[in-house]
Design a protein around this motif. Structure first.
Motif, PDB file in Angstrom:
ATOM      1  N   CYS A  67       0.863  -1.189   0.000  1.00  0.00           N
ATOM      2  CA  CYS A  67       0.000   0.000   0.000  1.00  0.00           C
ATOM      3  C   CYS A  67       0.893   1.230   0.000  1.00  0.00           C
ATOM      4  N   SER A  68       0.755   2.071  -1.013  1.00  0.00           N
ATOM      5  CA  SER A  68       1.621   3.245  -1.093  1.00  0.00           C
ATOM      6  C   SER A  68       1.303   4.261  -0.001  1.00  0.00           C
ATOM      7  N   ASN A  69       0.149   4.107   0.672  1.00  0.00           N
ATOM      8  CA  ASN A  69      -0.170   5.019   1.771  1.00  0.00           C
ATOM      9  C   ASN A  69       0.186   4.419   3.128  1.00  0.00           C
ATOM     10  N   CYS A  70       0.917   3.330   3.126  1.00  0.00           N
ATOM     11  CA  CYS A  70       1.414   2.759   4.383  1.00  0.00           C
ATOM     12  C   CYS A  70       2.417   3.733   4.996  1.00  0.00           C
ATOM     13  N   SER A  71       2.375   3.879   6.317  1.00  0.00           N
ATOM     14  CA  SER A  71       3.292   4.823   6.970  1.00  0.00           C
ATOM     15  C   SER A  71       4.742   4.378   6.838  1.00  0.00           C
ATOM     16  N   ASP A  72       4.939   3.105   6.487  1.00  0.00           N
ATOM     17  CA  ASP A  72       6.299   2.578   6.362  1.00  0.00           C
ATOM     18  C   ASP A  72       6.643   2.225   4.917  1.00  0.00           C
ATOM     19  N   TRP A  73       5.853   2.724   3.945  1.00  0.00           N
ATOM     20  CA  TRP A  73       6.085   2.447   2.512  1.00  0.00           C
ATOM     21  C   TRP A  73       7.496   2.878   2.118  1.00  0.00           C
ATOM     22  N   PRO A  74       8.306   1.981   1.600  1.00  0.00           N
ATOM     23  CA  PRO A  74       9.692   2.320   1.250  1.00  0.00           C
ATOM     24  C   PRO A  74       9.763   3.292   0.062  1.00  0.00           C
ATOM     25  N   THR A  75      10.532   4.342   0.209  1.00  0.00           N
ATOM     26  CA  THR A  75      10.716   5.299  -0.882  1.00  0.00           C
ATOM     27  C   THR A  75      12.186   5.431  -1.256  1.00  0.00           C
ATOM     28  N   ALA A  76      13.071   4.808  -0.517  1.00  0.00           N
ATOM     29  CA  ALA A  76      14.497   4.827  -0.836  1.00  0.00           C
ATOM     30  C   ALA A  76      15.127   3.556  -0.286  1.00  0.00           C
ATOM     31  N   ASP A  77      16.150   3.075  -0.964  1.00  0.00           N
ATOM     32  CA  ASP A  77      16.851   1.862  -0.537  1.00  0.00           C
ATOM     33  C   ASP A  77      15.890   0.700  -0.331  1.00  0.00           C
ATOM     34  N   PHE A  78      15.159   0.376  -1.392  1.00  0.00           N
ATOM     35  CA  PHE A  78      14.220  -0.732  -1.287  1.00  0.00           C
ATOM     36  C   PHE A  78      14.339  -1.671  -2.486  1.00  0.00           C
TER      37      PHE A  78
END
Ligand SMILES: [Zn+2]
Length: 54
Positions: free
Chosen positions: A17-28
């Motif tokens: 889920c892109s709205n997850c508070s822990d959604w990876p946006t770097a180093d994933f």
């Protein structure tokens, strides 16, 4: 749901889920399909169950 699954390089939990508070946006890492047999984020699953997964 997001168009891909993502996992932090430092974690073995997959998010979808892109709205997850822990959604990876770097180093994933990313996978186009559900990684079979792998742990899924509990927050993402909760969002999906409440139809709030973006
Ligand atoms: Zn998540």
């Amino acid at each position: 749901m997001a168009s891909e699954y993502r996992q932090h390089d430092t974690s073995d939990v997959w998010h979808f889920c892109s709205n997850c508070s822990d959604w990876p946006t770097a180093d994933f890492s990313r996978e186009p399909d559900k990684p079979e047999g792998r742990a899924l984020c509990s927050e993402c699953q909760s969002k999906r169950d409440s139809d709030n997964c973006e």
